[in-house]
Design a protein around this motif. Structure first.
Motif, PDB file in Angstrom:
ATOM      1  N   LEU A  57       0.828  -1.204   0.000  1.00 29.56           N
ATOM      2  CA  LEU A  57       0.000   0.000   0.000  1.00 29.56           C
ATOM      3  C   LEU A  57       0.863   1.254   0.000  1.00 29.56           C
ATOM      4  O   LEU A  57       0.601   2.196  -0.743  1.00 29.56           O
ATOM      5  N   ARG A  58       1.921   1.268   0.794  1.00 26.92           N
ATOM      6  CA  ARG A  58       2.798   2.443   0.812  1.00 26.92           C
ATOM      7  C   ARG A  58       3.515   2.624  -0.519  1.00 26.92           C
ATOM      8  O   ARG A  58       3.770   3.756  -0.941  1.00 26.92           O
ATOM      9  N   THR A  66       4.627   9.138  -3.939  1.00 24.84           N
ATOM     10  CA  THR A  66       4.643  10.106  -5.040  1.00 24.84           C
ATOM     11  C   THR A  66       5.995  10.153  -5.746  1.00 24.84           C
ATOM     12  O   THR A  66       6.081  10.693  -6.845  1.00 24.84           O
ATOM     13  N   ARG A  67       7.019   9.603  -5.166  1.00 24.42           N
ATOM     14  CA  ARG A  67       8.341   9.621  -5.796  1.00 24.42           C
ATOM     15  C   ARG A  67       8.473   8.440  -6.757  1.00 24.42           C
ATOM     16  O   ARG A  67       7.650   7.520  -6.737  1.00 24.42           O
ATOM     17  N   ASP A  79      11.984  -0.703  -4.039  1.00 27.79           N
ATOM     18  CA  ASP A  79      10.529  -0.691  -4.216  1.00 27.79           C
ATOM     19  C   ASP A  79      10.095  -1.762  -5.210  1.00 27.79           C
ATOM     20  O   ASP A  79       9.095  -2.461  -4.989  1.00 27.79           O
ATOM     21  N   TRP A  80      10.824  -1.881  -6.305  1.00 25.78           N
ATOM     22  CA  TRP A  80      10.490  -2.897  -7.308  1.00 25.78           C
ATOM     23  C   TRP A  80      10.633  -4.299  -6.726  1.00 25.78           C
ATOM     24  O   TRP A  80       9.783  -5.168  -6.961  1.00 25.78           O
ATOM     25  N   ALA A  81      11.693  -4.531  -5.979  1.00 27.18           N
ATOM     26  CA  ALA A  81      11.889  -5.854  -5.365  1.00 27.18           C
ATOM     27  C   ALA A  81      10.758  -6.164  -4.387  1.00 27.18           C
ATOM     28  O   ALA A  81      10.224  -7.291  -4.382  1.00 27.18           O
ATOM     29  N   LEU A  82      10.388  -5.185  -3.572  1.00 22.17           N
ATOM     30  CA  LEU A  82       9.284  -5.404  -2.636  1.00 22.17           C
ATOM     31  C   LEU A  82       7.959  -5.595  -3.364  1.00 22.17           C
ATOM     32  O   LEU A  82       7.129  -6.404  -2.945  1.00 22.17           O
ATOM     33  N   ALA A  83       7.750  -4.870  -4.444  1.00 18.74           N
ATOM     34  CA  ALA A  83       6.507  -5.006  -5.202  1.00 18.74           C
ATOM     35  C   ALA A  83       6.398  -6.390  -5.845  1.00 18.74           C
ATOM     36  O   ALA A  83       5.289  -6.910  -6.026  1.00 18.74           O
ATOM     37  N   ILE A  84       7.530  -6.988  -6.183  1.00 17.94           N
ATOM     38  CA  ILE A  84       7.514  -8.320  -6.785  1.00 17.94           C
ATOM     39  C   ILE A  84       7.452  -9.417  -5.718  1.00 17.94           C
ATOM     40  O   ILE A  84       6.717 -10.390  -5.862  1.00 17.94           O
TER      41      ILE A  84
END
Length: 100
Positions: A60-61, A66-67, A73-78
């Motif tokens: 969710l974060r 906005t950045r 972030d990509w690793a966590l999103a995957i």
């Protein structure tokens, strides 16, 4: 921080606050499972619930930021959905039968 009236809720701020609350609850479940729970199955279930809450809050974060997304972030999103699915699968496998 802008001074908001009671009737004016910022959806992004509300989502951010909810995600931090879910993270705190998930970490609390982890700590509870390590320090207080003696039953191995129940300990694992508390840990799995904590994993779901922490990684869902992380997603969710990532969505509301906005950045630009960083490699972390990509690793966590995957990886986050994989951890969530694994924890939910294990929760379904460790449920106790009715009356047991």
């Amino acid at each position: 921080m802008p001074d908001l009236a009671l009737g004016e809720l910022d959806p992004i701020g509300l989502a951010r606050a909810a995600s931090w609350a879910a993270t705190g609850l998930g970490l609390g479940l982890w700590v509870w499972s390590w320090l207080r729970e003696k039953d191995a199955i129940q300990k694992m279930r508390f840990m799995d619930c904590g994993v779901v809450l922490v990684f869902a809050a992380t997603l969710l974060r990532i969505v509301i930021q906005t950045r630009a997304m960083t490699p972390i972030d990509w690793a966590l999103a995957i990886l986050s959905p994989l951890f969530i699915l694994a924890a939910l699968w294990r929760l379904t496998r460790t449920c106790r039968p009715k009356g047991g």
